[in-house]
Design an enzyme around this catalytic site. Structure first.
Site, PDB file in Angstrom:
ATOM      1  N   CYS A  98       0.824  -1.199   0.000  1.00  0.00           N
ATOM      2  CA  CYS A  98       0.000   0.000   0.000  1.00  0.00           C
ATOM      3  C   CYS A  98       0.863   1.255   0.000  1.00  0.00           C
ATOM      4  CB  CYS A  98      -0.900  -0.005   1.231  1.00  0.00           C
ATOM      5  SG  CYS A  98       0.013  -0.044   2.779  1.00  0.00           S
ATOM      6  N   GLU A 125      -6.217   1.021   0.145  1.00  0.00           N
ATOM      7  CA  GLU A 125      -6.077   0.672  -1.272  1.00  0.00           C
ATOM      8  C   GLU A 125      -7.192   1.385  -2.023  1.00  0.00           C
ATOM      9  OE1 GLU A 125      -3.737  -0.783  -2.877  1.00  0.00           O
ATOM     10  OE2 GLU A 125      -2.645  -1.784  -1.269  1.00  0.00           O
TER      11      GLU A 125
END
Length: 120
Positions: free
Chosen positions: A2, A103
């Site tokens: 991420c 995300e």
């Protein structure tokens, strides 16, 4: 990996609260980032120091070899071969406490992911 993660310090999150209390003696504590964490933010990291597990403040990311920005991702299959990551993988392991990671989908909607049975 991420590009952002979460570090929320709600009083109910005892483990996270304890970590933030322990780094409060650090001179840079006032600059410690909480909430949504971006690369280059100053964040708590848990590491071994003189045989003790200790939280300390570090800047998130490896300095870019081109002196511009930081690098936050490495490929698991080649990280052990890369000069930038090799020593860290072998001798400088740490834990980055988090309450989730973000995300995005193809429409750029942001989602926070975390474990269903734990807030940390």
């Amino acid at each position: 990996m991420c590009g952002r993660y979460a570090f929320f310090t709600d009083k109910e999150l005892r483990e996270i609260h304890d970590i933030t209390e322990k780094v409060s003696n650090d001179i840079q504590h006032e600059k410690m980032k909480t909430g949504e964490i971006f690369p280059t933010d100053l964040v708590p990291v848990i590491l071994e120091d003189n045989n003790l597990i200790t939280p300390k403040l570090f800047t998130w990311g490896f300095p870019n070899f081109k002196n511009k920005g930081v690098i936050i991702n490495a490929r698991a299959e080649t990280a052990h071969e890369k000069y930038m990551f090799k020593a860290s993988l072998e001798t400088k392991r740490c834990i980055i406490p988090s309450t989730g990671f973000y995300e995005w989908d193809k429409n750029k909607n942001k989602y926070l992911f975390n474990l269903p049975d734990s807030q940390v």
